[in-house]
Design an enzyme around this catalytic site. Structure first.
Site, PDB file in Angstrom:
ATOM      1  N   ASN A   1       0.853  -1.187   0.000  1.00 48.35           N
ATOM      2  CA  ASN A   1       0.000   0.000   0.000  1.00 48.35           C
ATOM      3  C   ASN A   1       0.895   1.245   0.000  1.00 48.35           C
ATOM      4  O   ASN A   1       2.122   1.132  -0.024  1.00 48.35           O
ATOM      5  CB  ASN A   1      -0.963  -0.010   1.188  1.00 48.35           C
ATOM      6  CG  ASN A   1      -0.249  -0.057   2.533  1.00 48.35           C
ATOM      7  OD1 ASN A   1       0.861   0.467   2.684  1.00 48.35           O
ATOM      8  ND2 ASN A   1      -0.868  -0.685   3.520  1.00 48.35           N
TER       9      ASN A   1
ATOM     10  N   GLU B   1       3.511   1.537   2.834  1.00 44.95           N
ATOM     11  CA  GLU B   1       4.573   0.550   2.634  1.00 44.95           C
ATOM     12  C   GLU B   1       5.494   0.947   1.484  1.00 44.95           C
ATOM     13  O   GLU B   1       6.704   0.708   1.523  1.00 44.95           O
ATOM     14  CB  GLU B   1       3.964  -0.826   2.406  1.00 44.95           C
ATOM     15  CG  GLU B   1       3.291  -1.394   3.658  1.00 44.95           C
ATOM     16  CD  GLU B   1       2.284  -2.485   3.373  1.00 44.95           C
ATOM     17  OE1 GLU B   1       1.753  -3.063   4.339  1.00 44.95           O
ATOM     18  OE2 GLU B   1       2.000  -2.755   2.181  1.00 44.95           O
TER      19      GLU B   1
ATOM     20  N   ASP C   1      -6.954  -7.018   2.115  1.00 48.85           N
ATOM     21  CA  ASP C   1      -7.057  -8.480   2.146  1.00 48.85           C
ATOM     22  C   ASP C   1      -7.925  -8.981   0.993  1.00 48.85           C
ATOM     23  O   ASP C   1      -7.613  -9.983   0.347  1.00 48.85           O
ATOM     24  CB  ASP C   1      -7.662  -8.942   3.472  1.00 48.85           C
ATOM     25  CG  ASP C   1      -6.840  -8.508   4.677  1.00 48.85           C
ATOM     26  OD1 ASP C   1      -5.610  -8.372   4.532  1.00 48.85           O
ATOM     27  OD2 ASP C   1      -7.425  -8.294   5.751  1.00 48.85           O
TER      28      ASP C   1
END
Length: 491
Positions: free
Chosen positions: A204, A207, A279
């Protein structure tokens, strides 16, 4: 592309996937707050409902199962009530939990959220985040070796809470080197996996900032442009074949070696309580790649699955039928104009002639159908711009539209003549025309090029304007008038 996406997701059923990563239990305590505590200036929440559901890697496993896969989940939890609750919820979703290890020295990671109405008030986190060690670490490695080559894909969901130790990652790399599998890495510290030889990494934005050592993060709305410059560096740092960089409301950038990045776009959703979109994205991306999809198609499917859960609350999952319905119902509608431009540019590169027309199309009738068929005949692709509900009210009065935007989209998407649909808030589509610049702009009615406000824009970039007369005695207004007259006769 949506027909291709639908064909891919129909292959999800029966795929076997191994998920390894940090298990969490998400607990939601919902209630109301109408009083202030006497002991401190804090609200008193009267709890009305308590829900427990899988979180973290466990949520990824559930998403895979709901999308049709046979899922084996490998992790370590405590020997506590939270672990039993988590395993019960996983079993309820049809997961194989025989690989979940109970370690008496650990406490199951639990995240408890207290909400009043739609407001999140506080979150309590508990559980062991130290690295699993000793015999339990070896049990994870042995289970990984046993299952790795029995499945169609492997997903690593690493939140940094102790399951993915250096030894486990080394074992993962050795297995991938022995015989390559579809291996998807979703990890807070992606650099730890650079030698594993994974298929795709999914960072993301936060990150990405860490991985690329970006000292000045971009403002929202400019992040995709910032990350777009670092595609090859990301591929090198992750050691993967692809990188799927998700950038919140700006969509995602899909990088691969030797090609320009492919961008997918997200639709704005008014929901602040949805959790687990990453997820869901990883789950759909994994199954699409395991079904033989290209990274571009896999990215489109993944973004659609994430869009489904963003319309829900709490830690949510996307079911197979929901994804099918979403792709089917939204196959022609594109909210984001830059995404629309991307599609138009692709058609143009293929040598196709782009036609654009616009209107309210409130109560669809045969005149509309004929008009759209004639417009499509002027080129290869017909893009339809719909006036928003607010725009129609300004143009037609407060009693219109009869059908709201969603209803009009659903009906018009069923017409073979229409290729893509978008909407605009203004009274005219001048701003939209300036962006997509169709080869032909079609307008119906008694206009001339001299009194058509959109004409200078189209002619300015070298486009052509076509005025097409309406079909006689066919209009929404006349239909409404006939209905009103009929009502009077019945009274």
């Amino acid at each position: 592309m949506n027909s291709e996406c639908l064909a891919i997701i129909n292959r999800f059923g029966g795929l076997k996937v191994l998920v390894i990563g940090d298990a969490m239990l998400d607990v939601y305590m919902d209630g109301s707050a109408n009083r202030i505590c006497r002991e401190a200036p804090v609200p008193i929440v009267d709890i009305k409902e308590v829900k427990a559901m899988p979180g973290g890697a466990a949520n990824t496993a559930v998403n895979l199962a709901e999308l049709g896969a046979e899922v084996h989940y490998l992790s370590a939890v405590g020997c506590d009530r939270e672990a039993e609750l988590l395993k019960d919820t996983l079993t309820g979703h049809g997961l194989d939990i025989s690989l979940i290890i109970c370690d008496q020295a650990r406490r199951t990671i639990t995240k408890q959220r207290v909400t009043a109405g739609s407001q999140l008030l506080v979150r309590f986190d508990s559980g062991t985040t130290d690295a699993v060690c000793g015999e339990y670490e070896q049990q994870i490695i042995e289970a990984l070796k046993e299952k790795f080559h029995e499945v169609d894909a492997v997903v690593v969901s690493d939140y940094g809470y102790g399951i993915m130790t250096d030894k486990v990652i080394d074992a993962l790399g050795a297995l991938q080197g022995k015989r390559e599998n579809i291996l998807v890495i979703d990890a807070k510290s992606l650099d730890k996996y650079s030698c594993v030889g994974a298929t795709v990494a999914k960072p993301n934005y936060q990150e990405l900032v860490t991985l690329l050592a970006i000292t000045e993060p971009a403002a929202i709305g400019h992040r995709s442009e910032q990350i777009k410059l670092h595609g090859q560096k990301l591929l090198k740092k992750t050691g993967t074949k692809y990188v799927a960089a998700t950038i919140d409301i700006e969509g995602a950038l899909l990088f691969q070696h030797g090609k320009e990045p492919y961008r997918t776009f997200s639709k704005p959703v008014e929901n602040t309580r949805a959790a687990g979109a990453g997820d869901t994205y990883v789950s759909a991306l994994t199954l699409a790649l395991a079904s033989g999809a290209s990274i571009e198609v896999a990215g489109e499917i993944a973004k659609s699955a994430a869009a489904v859960i963003l319309q829900k609350s709490g830690t949510a999952t996307c079911m197979h039928n929901e994804l099918s319905q979403y792709l089917g119902s939204s196959s022609k509608y594109i909210h984001d104009w830059q995404e629309l431009k991307s599609h138009v540019d692709t058609f143009r590169k293929e040598g196709k002639r782009i036609v654009f027309t616009n209107g309210c199309f409130d109560l669809l009738h045969s005149g509309h159908v004929t008009y759209l068929e004639q417009a499509r005949a002027l080129g290869d692709v017909l893009v339809l711009g719909l006036n928003s509900d607010a725009s129609i009210k300004r143009l037609k009065g407060s009693a219109r539209p009869i059908n709201n935007l969603y209803e009009r989209l659903r009906i018009l998407s069923g017409l073979e003549s229409v290729t893509l649909i978008t909407s605009f808030e203004e009274d005219t589509p001048i701003n939209l025309l300036d962006i997509i610049q169709p080869d032909v702009y079609v307008k119906g009615g008694d206009y001339t090029i001299g009194n058509l406000p959109e004409a200078p824009i189209v002619l300015g970039y070298g486009g052509k304007v076509e005025i097409m007369p309406f079909v006689q005695d066919r209009s929404t207004t006349s239909i409404i008038t006939r209905i009103k007259n009929l009502d009077k006769q019945l009274v």
